[in-house]
Design a protein around this motif. Structure first.
Motif, PDB file in Angstrom:
ATOM      1  N   UNK A  54       0.813  -1.218   0.000  1.00  0.00           N
ATOM      2  CA  UNK A  54       0.000   0.000   0.000  1.00  0.00           C
ATOM      3  C   UNK A  54       0.845   1.266   0.000  1.00  0.00           C
ATOM      4  N   UNK A  55       2.149   1.152   0.218  1.00  0.00           N
ATOM      5  CA  UNK A  55       3.024   2.316   0.083  1.00  0.00           C
ATOM      6  C   UNK A  55       3.256   2.608  -1.391  1.00  0.00           C
ATOM      7  N   UNK A  56       3.481   1.555  -2.165  1.00  0.00           N
ATOM      8  CA  UNK A  56       3.717   1.708  -3.600  1.00  0.00           C
ATOM      9  C   UNK A  56       2.420   1.909  -4.384  1.00  0.00           C
ATOM     10  N   UNK A  57       1.398   1.153  -4.016  1.00  0.00           N
ATOM     11  CA  UNK A  57       0.085   1.269  -4.663  1.00  0.00           C
ATOM     12  C   UNK A  57      -0.953   1.473  -3.551  1.00  0.00           C
ATOM     13  N   UNK A  58      -1.198   2.725  -3.175  1.00  0.00           N
ATOM     14  CA  UNK A  58      -2.102   2.994  -2.048  1.00  0.00           C
ATOM     15  C   UNK A  58      -3.570   2.677  -2.330  1.00  0.00           C
ATOM     16  N   UNK A  59      -3.928   2.423  -3.584  1.00  0.00           N
ATOM     17  CA  UNK A  59      -5.325   2.169  -3.946  1.00  0.00           C
ATOM     18  C   UNK A  59      -5.476   0.760  -4.508  1.00  0.00           C
ATOM     19  N   UNK A  60      -6.579   0.115  -4.148  1.00  0.00           N
ATOM     20  CA  UNK A  60      -6.923  -1.195  -4.715  1.00  0.00           C
ATOM     21  C   UNK A  60      -8.268  -1.066  -5.415  1.00  0.00           C
ATOM     22  N   UNK A  61      -8.275  -1.444  -6.700  1.00  0.00           N
ATOM     23  CA  UNK A  61      -9.516  -1.514  -7.472  1.00  0.00           C
ATOM     24  C   UNK A  61      -9.747  -2.975  -7.822  1.00  0.00           C
ATOM     25  N   UNK A  62     -10.912  -3.482  -7.455  1.00  0.00           N
ATOM     26  CA  UNK A  62     -11.302  -4.879  -7.606  1.00  0.00           C
ATOM     27  C   UNK A  62     -12.366  -4.936  -8.694  1.00  0.00           C
ATOM     28  N   UNK A  63     -12.224  -5.829  -9.672  1.00  0.00           N
ATOM     29  CA  UNK A  63     -13.161  -5.839 -10.791  1.00  0.00           C
ATOM     30  C   UNK A  63     -13.646  -7.247 -11.125  1.00  0.00           C
ATOM     31  N   UNK A  64     -14.830  -7.308 -11.677  1.00  0.00           N
ATOM     32  CA  UNK A  64     -15.407  -8.558 -12.143  1.00  0.00           C
ATOM     33  C   UNK A  64     -16.594  -8.264 -13.044  1.00  0.00           C
TER      34      UNK A  64
END
Length: 194
Positions: A54-64
């Motif tokens: 989460x330091x490198x990629x602070x956002x998570x987008x989950x898709x389906x």
């Protein structure tokens, strides 16, 4: 399988996988394959989400494809969404997924930050639950089903349009635009999420 795009080899490659793009970690799942607790896909999702930096990629987008949350009144699909929630929603909450993008319906809908059908505040209040968006409003014929009255559904629209996303280390913004004639006016967003 013939004539398929090559997908990242971080998961199943074709049906579920993940990748980083800028400040976002994207997780792509298959709602058409087994996602129950003992499945290969479930194990992969749990492992992938637990390893996000989460330091490198602070956002998570989950898709389906099929949405976990949609209030369009298609009862058979709604029952599928309940199963997706049963198995996957606790993982999304545990690993603080920020946004879930879904398709299947040819319309636009956005939820509040939600967990177990309860709104957890506003996008600006660091809510701890993901915002779900159905973004299937570009291309195919639109849906015209009625919407069920759900507390977690804060905006829906049955018009052609598109979404834009922008991410910085401290802000993730989505804008939804109607597909309107831009000959004389510039577009303004119909829905904004931060």
């Amino acid at each position: 399988m013939y004539h398929r795009f090559v997908m990242p080899s971080t998961g199943h490659s074709l049906y579920w996988y993940s990748f980083d793009y800028g400040f976002i970690h994207f997780v792509m799942i298959s709602t058409e394959h087994d996602f129950t607790y003992q499945s290969e896909q479930y194990s992969w999702i749990a492992s992938d989400l637990s390893s996000v930096n989460r330091t490198r990629t602070p956002w998570i987008i989950f898709t389906g494809h099929r949405p976990m949350y949609s209030s369009e009144n298609y009862m058979a699909d709604y029952n599928v969404s309940l199963a997706i929630r049963q198995y996957l929603e606790p993982l999304l909450f545990k690993y603080q997924v920020d946004v879930c993008l879904w398709a299947h319906y040819h319309s636009y809908e956005r939820t509040c930050p939600v967990f177990q059908e309860k709104c957890l505040g506003t996008p600006e209040s660091n809510p701890g639950g993901p915002i779900h968006m159905v973004i299937g409003m570009a291309g195919a014929a639109l849906d015209f089903a009625e919407y069920m009255n759900k507390e977690w559904s804060v905006y829906h629209d049955q018009e052609y349009g598109y979404t834009l996303a922008q991410a910085t280390p401290t802000n993730l913004t989505f804008l939804y635009y109607h597909n309107i004639c831009l000959l004389y006016t510039s577009p303004s967003p119909r829905d904004r999420t931060r």
